[in-house]
Design a protein around this motif. Sequence first.
Motif, PDB file in Angstrom:
ATOM      1  N   ASP A 192      38.869  33.606  42.086  1.00 39.53           N
ATOM      2  CA  ASP A 192      37.846  33.802  40.972  1.00 39.53           C
ATOM      3  C   ASP A 192      37.702  35.324  41.080  1.00 39.53           C
ATOM      4  O   ASP A 192      37.686  36.167  40.629  1.00 39.53           O
ATOM      5  N   VAL A 193      38.786  35.686  38.771  1.00 34.60           N
ATOM      6  CA  VAL A 193      38.942  36.834  39.077  1.00 34.60           C
ATOM      7  C   VAL A 193      37.176  37.438  38.950  1.00 34.60           C
ATOM      8  O   VAL A 193      37.266  38.946  38.881  1.00 34.60           O
ATOM      9  N   GLU A 194      35.894  36.668  39.100  1.00 37.25           N
ATOM     10  CA  GLU A 194      34.670  37.857  39.324  1.00 37.25           C
ATOM     11  C   GLU A 194      34.712  38.379  40.276  1.00 37.25           C
ATOM     12  O   GLU A 194      34.012  39.236  40.848  1.00 37.25           O
ATOM     13  N   ASN A 195      35.556  37.826  41.613  1.00 38.66           N
ATOM     14  CA  ASN A 195      35.121  38.951  42.454  1.00 38.66           C
ATOM     15  C   ASN A 195      36.735  39.476  43.513  1.00 38.66           C
ATOM     16  O   ASN A 195      37.550  39.566  44.192  1.00 38.66           O
ATOM     17  N   VAL A 196      37.050  40.332  42.029  1.00 41.32           N
ATOM     18  CA  VAL A 196      38.346  41.286  42.016  1.00 41.32           C
ATOM     19  C   VAL A 196      38.315  41.687  43.311  1.00 41.32           C
ATOM     20  O   VAL A 196      38.964  42.341  43.598  1.00 41.32           O
ATOM     21  N   GLU A 197      37.515  42.640  43.387  1.00 45.56           N
ATOM     22  CA  GLU A 197      37.763  43.795  44.326  1.00 45.56           C
ATOM     23  C   GLU A 197      38.044  43.187  45.631  1.00 45.56           C
ATOM     24  O   GLU A 197      37.903  43.611  46.629  1.00 45.56           O
ATOM     25  N   GLU A 198      37.267  42.093  45.490  1.00 44.66           N
ATOM     26  CA  GLU A 198      37.487  41.559  47.022  1.00 44.66           C
ATOM     27  C   GLU A 198      38.421  40.664  47.597  1.00 44.66           C
ATOM     28  O   GLU A 198      39.059  40.539  48.374  1.00 44.66           O
ATOM     29  N   LEU A 199      39.565  41.243  46.319  1.00 45.13           N
ATOM     30  CA  LEU A 199      41.342  39.797  46.417  1.00 45.13           C
ATOM     31  C   LEU A 199      42.260  40.853  45.935  1.00 45.13           C
ATOM     32  O   LEU A 199      42.829  40.635  47.199  1.00 45.13           O
ATOM     33  N   VAL A 200      41.682  42.166  45.614  1.00 42.55           N
ATOM     34  CA  VAL A 200      43.131  42.832  45.708  1.00 42.55           C
ATOM     35  C   VAL A 200      42.229  44.554  46.128  1.00 42.55           C
ATOM     36  O   VAL A 200      41.397  44.649  46.176  1.00 42.55           O
ATOM     37  N   ASP A 201      43.389  45.148  46.586  1.00 40.44           N
ATOM     38  CA  ASP A 201      43.572  46.634  46.098  1.00 40.44           C
ATOM     39  C   ASP A 201      43.518  47.196  45.570  1.00 40.44           C
ATOM     40  O   ASP A 201      44.854  46.865  44.709  1.00 40.44           O
ATOM     41  N   GLY A 202      42.881  48.372  45.378  1.00 43.36           N
ATOM     42  CA  GLY A 202      43.989  49.506  43.728  1.00 43.36           C
ATOM     43  C   GLY A 202      44.835  50.359  44.720  1.00 43.36           C
ATOM     44  O   GLY A 202      45.456  50.118  45.176  1.00 43.36           O
ATOM     45  N   ASP A 203      44.384  50.914  43.336  1.00 42.91           N
ATOM     46  CA  ASP A 203      44.851  51.904  42.255  1.00 42.91           C
ATOM     47  C   ASP A 203      46.149  51.023  41.884  1.00 42.91           C
ATOM     48  O   ASP A 203      47.401  51.582  41.539  1.00 42.91           O
ATOM     49  N   TYR A 204      45.870  50.191  40.310  1.00 46.76           N
ATOM     50  CA  TYR A 204      46.901  49.832  40.109  1.00 46.76           C
ATOM     51  C   TYR A 204      46.536  50.711  38.466  1.00 46.76           C
ATOM     52  O   TYR A 204      45.887  51.173  37.331  1.00 46.76           O
ATOM     53  N   ASP A 205      48.076  50.492  37.079  1.00 49.12           N
ATOM     54  CA  ASP A 205      48.277  51.755  36.628  1.00 49.12           C
ATOM     55  C   ASP A 205      47.811  50.588  35.162  1.00 49.12           C
ATOM     56  O   ASP A 205      47.693  51.428  33.916  1.00 49.12           O
ATOM     57  N   VAL A 206      47.901  49.550  35.021  1.00 45.99           N
ATOM     58  CA  VAL A 206      46.923  48.863  34.191  1.00 45.99           C
ATOM     59  C   VAL A 206      46.835  47.230  34.277  1.00 45.99           C
ATOM     60  O   VAL A 206      47.216  46.859  35.933  1.00 45.99           O
ATOM     61  N   ALA A 207      45.811  47.096  34.314  1.00 49.11           N
ATOM     62  CA  ALA A 207      45.395  45.966  34.155  1.00 49.11           C
ATOM     63  C   ALA A 207      45.269  45.059  32.981  1.00 49.11           C
ATOM     64  O   ALA A 207      45.300  45.843  31.651  1.00 49.11           O
ATOM     65  N   LEU A 208      45.535  43.968  33.206  1.00 51.32           N
ATOM     66  CA  LEU A 208      45.649  42.404  31.776  1.00 51.32           C
ATOM     67  C   LEU A 208      44.834  41.631  31.650  1.00 51.32           C
ATOM     68  O   LEU A 208      44.573  41.012  32.764  1.00 51.32           O
ATOM     69  N   LEU A 209      44.537  41.456  30.830  1.00 52.87           N
ATOM     70  CA  LEU A 209      43.427  39.816  30.595  1.00 52.87           C
ATOM     71  C   LEU A 209      44.084  39.413  29.146  1.00 52.87           C
ATOM     72  O   LEU A 209      43.174  39.442  28.291  1.00 52.87           O
ATOM     73  N   TRP A 210      44.742  39.018  29.478  1.00 55.19           N
ATOM     74  CA  TRP A 210      45.716  37.945  28.235  1.00 55.19           C
ATOM     75  C   TRP A 210      45.794  36.487  28.240  1.00 55.19           C
ATOM     76  O   TRP A 210      45.914  35.692  29.314  1.00 55.19           O
ATOM     77  N   GLY A 211      46.317  36.143  26.843  1.00 50.57           N
ATOM     78  CA  GLY A 211      46.033  35.013  26.453  1.00 50.57           C
ATOM     79  C   GLY A 211      45.171  34.071  26.212  1.00 50.57           C
ATOM     80  O   GLY A 211      45.076  32.924  26.351  1.00 50.57           O
ATOM     81  N   SER A 212      43.708  35.107  25.435  1.00 55.26           N
ATOM     82  CA  SER A 212      42.480  34.609  25.415  1.00 55.26           C
ATOM     83  C   SER A 212      41.985  34.168  26.441  1.00 55.26           C
ATOM     84  O   SER A 212      41.173  33.211  26.360  1.00 55.26           O
ATOM     85  N   SER A 213      41.815  34.313  27.223  1.00 55.19           N
ATOM     86  CA  SER A 213      41.123  33.693  29.061  1.00 55.19           C
ATOM     87  C   SER A 213      39.760  34.069  28.925  1.00 55.19           C
ATOM     88  O   SER A 213      39.165  33.629  29.376  1.00 55.19           O
ATOM     89  N   LEU A 214      39.175  34.867  27.681  1.00 56.54           N
ATOM     90  CA  LEU A 214      37.646  35.359  27.773  1.00 56.54           C
ATOM     91  C   LEU A 214      37.697  34.017  27.115  1.00 56.54           C
ATOM     92  O   LEU A 214      35.714  33.396  27.311  1.00 56.54           O
ATOM     93  N   ALA A 215      38.018  32.718  26.743  1.00 55.30           N
ATOM     94  CA  ALA A 215      36.740  31.765  26.532  1.00 55.30           C
ATOM     95  C   ALA A 215      36.488  30.928  27.507  1.00 55.30           C
ATOM     96  O   ALA A 215      36.090  30.123  27.830  1.00 55.30           O
ATOM     97  N   HIS A 216      37.103  31.335  28.395  1.00 54.84           N
ATOM     98  CA  HIS A 216      36.729  30.715  30.085  1.00 54.84           C
ATOM     99  C   HIS A 216      35.482  31.842  30.672  1.00 54.84           C
ATOM    100  O   HIS A 216      35.102  31.263  32.303  1.00 54.84           O
ATOM    101  N   LEU A 217      34.622  32.702  30.201  1.00 53.39           N
ATOM    102  CA  LEU A 217      34.158  33.780  30.779  1.00 53.39           C
ATOM    103  C   LEU A 217      32.966  34.123  30.035  1.00 53.39           C
ATOM    104  O   LEU A 217      33.369  33.825  28.800  1.00 53.39           O
ATOM    105  N   SER A 218      31.962  34.215  30.507  1.00 51.72           N
ATOM    106  CA  SER A 218      30.965  34.698  29.932  1.00 51.72           C
ATOM    107  C   SER A 218      30.546  35.987  29.658  1.00 51.72           C
ATOM    108  O   SER A 218      31.517  36.396  29.781  1.00 51.72           O
ATOM    109  N   VAL A 219      29.429  36.187  29.114  1.00 54.00           N
ATOM    110  CA  VAL A 219      29.601  37.991  28.766  1.00 54.00           C
ATOM    111  C   VAL A 219      28.772  38.789  30.066  1.00 54.00           C
ATOM    112  O   VAL A 219      29.808  39.586  30.662  1.00 54.00           O
TER     113      VAL A 219
END
Length: 246
Positions: A105-132
Motif C-alpha cells: 500500500d503506497v500509504e506505507n511507502v516509507e516502510e516499503l522502500v528506501d530513499g533517495d529518489y531523483d523523481v517520484a511519479l503518481l501517474w495515470g489518475s491514480s488518485l481516484a483510488h485515494l482519499s484526501v
Amino acid sequence: MGRLVDPLEFYYTRTPAFNVTTPEGRARLEAVKKRLREVLDALGVDLGRGCRVLSLCSGSCIDGIALAEEYGCTATCVDKQQWLLEAGLAYAGEKGLKVEAVVGDVENVEELVDGDYDVALLWGSSLAHLSVWSFDRVASGTLNLLKRGAPLIVEQRDTIFEVLPRLRSSALALEDPPVVEYHAGFDPEKGSLRKFYVDLASRDMARDEIYVWGPWLIRYVLEKNGYTGVRVLPPPPRHVVAGFKG
C-alpha cells in the motif's frame, strides 16, 4: 450467476492498456514516454543513467518503464496488485531494464522502500483510488524519500468537472467486455462516489469508491506537506501537478 469481485481486479483485468505486455499497453507506454518528456522539460528536470525513479500506484509500471527506457533510470514500482507488477517485471526482463517491484500500500511507502529518489511519479489518475487523507500520507512519506530538489509528479483527471456532471447517470463504462456503471451515491464528507459495476457478459460485479480530485486540491496537499515550487501544468490530456523537495 456472476461473482462480486475486488474492484481493482474487476477493472484492471478488463482494461489491457494498463498491462505493458499487451499491444494496448505498449501503445500506452509510447504515449507516456512522449508526455513524460514534455513534463520533465517543462519542469526543468534532468534525468540520466543511474537516476532512481519511484513509481506509486504503478500497476504494471508503465511510467517507471518509460523513464527506464528513455533515460536509463532504475525504477522502483509500488502497487497492491502483484499480477500487474509481475507483468511489468516480465517486460523489463525482456528489455534488460532495471526495474524492481514492491507489493504493498503506497500509504506505507516509507516502510516499503528506501530513499533517495531523483523523481517520484503518481501517474495515470491514480488518485481516484485515494482519499484526501490517504494522499496526504503518501505525499508526506514520499517527501522523505526524495533527494533535495527532486519532484513528486502527479498526473490526474479533473474528476470534479468531468465526473460530477454525470453523477446520477448510468453509463457504458467499457465496451469490450460490456460493463455498465451505476451511480450508487455521493459521500460529501469523504468526497467520494460510490459506484456499482456489472459485466454484462460474465455477470461479474464490483462495488467501488471513486474519489474526486481537481488540480487545486493536489496543489494544496503538496504545499501542506512542504513541497516547494509547486506547479500545475495544463492538459493535454490531463493536468500534471508537481512539487519539489526543498
